[in-house]
Motif scaffolding. Structure first.
Motif, PDB file in Angstrom:
ATOM      1  N   VAL A   1      44.110  32.702  35.845  1.00 10.76           N
ATOM      2  CA  VAL A   1      43.375  32.650  34.588  1.00 10.76           C
ATOM      3  C   VAL A   1      43.268  31.208  34.103  1.00 10.76           C
ATOM      4  CG1 VAL A   1      43.282  33.460  32.228  1.00 10.76           C
ATOM      5  CG2 VAL A   1      44.264  34.895  34.010  1.00 10.76           C
ATOM      6  N   VAL A   2      42.111  30.856  33.646  1.00 12.20           N
ATOM      7  CA  VAL A   2      41.869  29.519  33.136  1.00 12.20           C
ATOM      8  C   VAL A   2      41.893  29.588  31.611  1.00 12.20           C
ATOM      9  CG1 VAL A   2      40.223  27.648  33.056  1.00 12.20           C
ATOM     10  CG2 VAL A   2      40.429  29.025  35.126  1.00 12.20           C
TER      11      VAL A   2
ATOM     12  N   LEU B   1      36.043  24.138  30.694  1.00  9.02           N
ATOM     13  CA  LEU B   1      36.454  25.494  31.039  1.00  9.02           C
ATOM     14  C   LEU B   1      35.638  26.002  32.217  1.00  9.02           C
ATOM     15  CD1 LEU B   1      38.234  27.881  30.153  1.00  9.02           C
ATOM     16  CD2 LEU B   1      36.389  28.613  28.665  1.00  9.02           C
TER      17      LEU B   1
ATOM     18  N   PHE C   1      40.950  29.644  20.385  1.00 12.93           N
ATOM     19  CA  PHE C   1      40.902  28.912  19.118  1.00 12.93           C
ATOM     20  C   PHE C   1      42.081  29.250  18.215  1.00 12.93           C
ATOM     21  CE2 PHE C   1      36.727  26.831  19.012  1.00 12.93           C
ATOM     22  CZ  PHE C   1      36.140  27.393  20.127  1.00 12.93           C
TER      23      PHE C   1
ATOM     24  N   LYS D   1      50.627  31.288  27.064  1.00 10.74           N
ATOM     25  CA  LYS D   1      51.226  31.071  28.375  1.00 10.74           C
ATOM     26  C   LYS D   1      50.832  32.241  29.264  1.00 10.74           C
ATOM     27  CE  LYS D   1      55.415  29.314  26.037  1.00 10.74           C
ATOM     28  NZ  LYS D   1      54.852  29.610  24.687  1.00 10.74           N
TER      29      LYS D   1
ATOM     30  N   VAL E   1      41.345  25.048  21.921  1.00  6.79           N
ATOM     31  CA  VAL E   1      40.724  24.200  20.901  1.00  6.79           C
ATOM     32  C   VAL E   1      41.553  24.369  19.640  1.00  6.79           C
ATOM     33  CG1 VAL E   1      38.644  23.678  19.576  1.00  6.79           C
ATOM     34  CG2 VAL E   1      38.439  24.562  21.895  1.00  6.79           C
TER      35      VAL E   1
ATOM     36  N   ASN F   1      38.447  27.601  40.325  1.00  7.25           N
ATOM     37  CA  ASN F   1      39.406  28.683  40.538  1.00  7.25           C
ATOM     38  C   ASN F   1      38.862  29.752  41.483  1.00  7.25           C
ATOM     39  OD1 ASN F   1      41.993  28.859  39.670  1.00  7.25           O
ATOM     40  ND2 ASN F   1      41.580  30.327  38.037  1.00  7.25           N
ATOM     41  N   ARG F   2      37.578  30.033  41.345  1.00  7.75           N
ATOM     42  CA  ARG F   2      36.953  31.052  42.175  1.00  7.75           C
ATOM     43  C   ARG F   2      36.940  30.658  43.638  1.00  7.75           C
ATOM     44  NH1 ARG F   2      32.023  32.080  38.665  1.00  7.75           N
ATOM     45  NH2 ARG F   2      32.909  33.528  37.141  1.00  7.75           N
TER      46      ARG F   2
ATOM     47  N   ILE G   1      29.871  35.323  27.712  1.00 10.92           N
ATOM     48  CA  ILE G   1      30.979  35.147  26.781  1.00 10.92           C
ATOM     49  C   ILE G   1      31.084  36.340  25.847  1.00 10.92           C
ATOM     50  CG2 ILE G   1      31.912  33.682  24.931  1.00 10.92           C
ATOM     51  CD1 ILE G   1      30.487  31.346  26.014  1.00 10.92           C
TER      52      ILE G   1
ATOM     53  N   ASP H   1      32.769  36.621  31.657  1.00 11.99           N
ATOM     54  CA  ASP H   1      33.307  35.434  32.318  1.00 11.99           C
ATOM     55  C   ASP H   1      34.299  34.693  31.429  1.00 11.99           C
ATOM     56  OD1 ASP H   1      31.625  35.597  34.724  1.00 11.99           O
ATOM     57  OD2 ASP H   1      29.979  35.230  33.317  1.00 11.99           O
ATOM     58  N   ILE H   2      34.023  34.705  30.142  1.00 12.92           N
ATOM     59  CA  ILE H   2      34.851  33.955  29.208  1.00 12.92           C
ATOM     60  C   ILE H   2      35.079  34.795  27.959  1.00 12.92           C
ATOM     61  CG2 ILE H   2      34.964  31.891  27.722  1.00 12.92           C
ATOM     62  CD1 ILE H   2      32.998  30.537  29.702  1.00 12.92           C
TER      63      ILE H   2
ATOM     64  N   ASN I   1      36.650  24.617  35.544  1.00 14.29           N
ATOM     65  CA  ASN I   1      37.883  25.210  36.054  1.00 14.29           C
ATOM     66  C   ASN I   1      37.693  26.644  36.534  1.00 14.29           C
ATOM     67  OD1 ASN I   1      39.898  23.090  35.849  1.00 14.29           O
ATOM     68  ND2 ASN I   1      39.569  23.181  33.645  1.00 14.29           N
ATOM     69  N   ILE I   2      36.773  27.365  35.904  1.00 10.26           N
ATOM     70  CA  ILE I   2      36.462  28.715  36.377  1.00 10.26           C
ATOM     71  C   ILE I   2      35.879  28.661  37.786  1.00 10.26           C
ATOM     72  CG2 ILE I   2      34.954  30.718  36.060  1.00 10.26           C
ATOM     73  CD1 ILE I   2      35.027  30.134  33.035  1.00 10.26           C
TER      74      ILE I   2
ATOM     75  N   GLU J   1      41.481  27.290  28.038  1.00 14.43           N
ATOM     76  CA  GLU J   1      41.109  26.039  27.368  1.00 14.43           C
ATOM     77  C   GLU J   1      41.377  26.231  25.880  1.00 14.43           C
ATOM     78  OE1 GLU J   1      39.778  23.159  28.597  1.00 14.43           O
ATOM     79  OE2 GLU J   1      39.185  22.245  26.685  1.00 14.43           O
TER      80      GLU J   1
ATOM     81  N   PRO K   1      38.454  36.236  33.592  1.00 20.05           N
ATOM     82  CA  PRO K   1      39.009  35.077  34.301  1.00 20.05           C
ATOM     83  C   PRO K   1      39.252  33.841  33.437  1.00 20.05           C
ATOM     84  CG  PRO K   1      36.661  35.255  34.728  1.00 20.05           C
ATOM     85  CD  PRO K   1      37.016  36.413  33.862  1.00 20.05           C
ATOM     86  N   ALA K   2      38.755  33.828  32.220  1.00 23.42           N
ATOM     87  CA  ALA K   2      38.882  32.609  31.423  1.00 23.42           C
ATOM     88  C   ALA K   2      39.006  32.900  29.935  1.00 23.42           C
ATOM     89  CB  ALA K   2      37.689  31.694  31.655  1.00 23.42           C
ATOM     90  N   ILE K   3      39.877  32.141  29.284  1.00 26.11           N
ATOM     91  CA  ILE K   3      40.109  32.295  27.851  1.00 26.11           C
ATOM     92  C   ILE K   3      39.796  30.982  27.149  1.00 26.11           C
ATOM     93  CG2 ILE K   3      41.859  32.763  26.092  1.00 26.11           C
ATOM     94  CD1 ILE K   3      41.596  35.201  27.747  1.00 26.11           C
ATOM     95  N   TRP K   4      38.962  31.058  26.134  1.00 28.57           N
ATOM     96  CA  TRP K   4      38.657  29.895  25.298  1.00 28.57           C
ATOM     97  C   TRP K   4      39.366  30.151  23.974  1.00 28.57           C
ATOM     98  CZ3 TRP K   4      33.246  28.385  22.969  1.00 28.57           C
ATOM     99  CH2 TRP K   4      33.227  26.991  22.748  1.00 28.57           C
TER     100      TRP K   4
END
Lengths: 211, 211
Positions: B187-188, A201, B175, B181, B192, A208-209, B85, B146-147, A204-205, B190, B170-173
């Motif tokens: 947006v990144v 992740l 679960f 979508k 799990v 992307n930046r 995070i 950031d995440i 990719n961040i 990932e 900018p980023a999603i982790w």
DNA sequence: TAGATTGTTAATCGATTAACAATC
DNA sequence: TAGATTGTTAATCGATTAACAATC
């Protein structure tokens, strides 16, 4: 003489299973590979190829029966059977897994947790008992254990995995941040490396930046 | 004019990083692609190809300097930076992630948890405060995020993810057991999917038994 | 029957492995 | 210098996509 099916295909099966489950919940009875491909954002060709590794589940001019295909994929994935899980390491992650009720819907039932921390002795998580690690051997001998989830620190993972395999546990679900090299070919290992996922992740961040 | 590097390569980088870390801890200063390939059970060719996507880190006749390569891969993966995070969903899994101290070694610092359960209001996990979900928007506006790790039930994941993205995260982790979508290309995401992993394991168990 | 859509073969694309000249 | 080992090009392998005949 089963042709070997690639893990790339296997990895996609649970996703098909999930989408079919959602279609079922939505009351949709049939679906074509084309419609499914639009929903899942994969090619219709791939869907047909993937499924045909296991058999012809569709019908020309009709498509696939959602319920039937769902059940068939369920069988392929083995979620129609009961799998007994023990969790070794009753820390936060271990307890989180034990609390994950939804696994039971797919036949995965947690029967015990183990830890070295004596403060946890006799406690339960969702009525699942926490045992001390020195009771592990006896428990495995006296109960069916299909999967051992390893959620202890990596320093102990290797030794415990080897011990479990010697005792006949056929599958390891490894959350410790090491690669378990099981010399025994009959053991199945699935790794979940959360920090690897986080680093991917992160990559990719950063990328992307820069764009 | 950066050539695009495939995700297959990216997925392997954290593994190289881990092995190099272990070599460093073991006091090993240099390693050849051949020796590393033996340890990691991949081909030396693949190691050299993978690394050369990012630059020539080795030296003919010598191999790779472990510390140097470790640092370089660290930079590639972005673990030399600090990543803030937030965890949305302070259930078992969310709290487990917040407790995962080791992430901080790689620059991933959890700054807040969020939940709808008023019983959790004001509680802390490892000194990290649990906020109510209605405080999320203000928090994201006032702090660097950031995440966002999503550990809430899947029914809420989509809406919250969209909201977070609108707020500029900018980023999603993820679960939650759904595919997010994100129409926003910046947006990144990932994913799990623990149940997918468990099903893959289950497939291999069943297959193994039949052999 | 005509239209739709699968199952499957063939073509393409991408990823992995092998080979070796460059060079430390 | 001779030996070792990279960086990189070429060959191979496998996975994905396209095409279409079979058939419901």
């Amino acid at each position: 003489m089963n042709k070997e099916i690639s893990q790339a295909v296997i990895r996609r099966m649970p996703r098909y299973y999930r989408y079919l489950g959602e279609l079922m919940d939505a009351g949709i009875e049939r679906i074509s590979s084309n419609d499914l491909s639009a929903r899942m954002n994969v090619t219709a060709s791939q869907i047909r190829q993937d499924l045909n590794n296991f058999g012809g589940f569709g019908q020309q001019g009709y498509g696939y029966n959602v319920k039937y295909l769902y059940d068939e994929i369920g069988k392929i994935l083995g979620v129609n059977r009961k799998h007994h899980i023990i969790i070794v390491g009753a820390g936060n992650l271990g307890q989180a897994l034990a609390n994950y009720v939804k696994f039971e819907k797919f036949g995965f039932v947690t029967t015990a947790l183990f830890d070295v921390d004596t403060k946890l002795k006799g406690q339960t998580v969702r009525n699942i008992k926490i045992y001390m690690l020195d009771e592990l051997e006896r428990f495995v001998k006296e109960n069916t254990v299909d999967i051992a989830a390893l959620t202890m620190p990596k320093s102990k993972a290797e030794a415990i995995a080897n011990h479990l395999v010697e005792l006949g546990v056929p599958a390891i679900w490894n959350f410790a941040h090491v690669d378990l090299k099981m010399e025994n070919k009959n053991v199945v290992v699935e790794n979940v490396h959360l920090s690897d996922s986080l680093m991917q992740l992160s990559y990719n961040i950063v990328k992307n930046r820069q764009e």
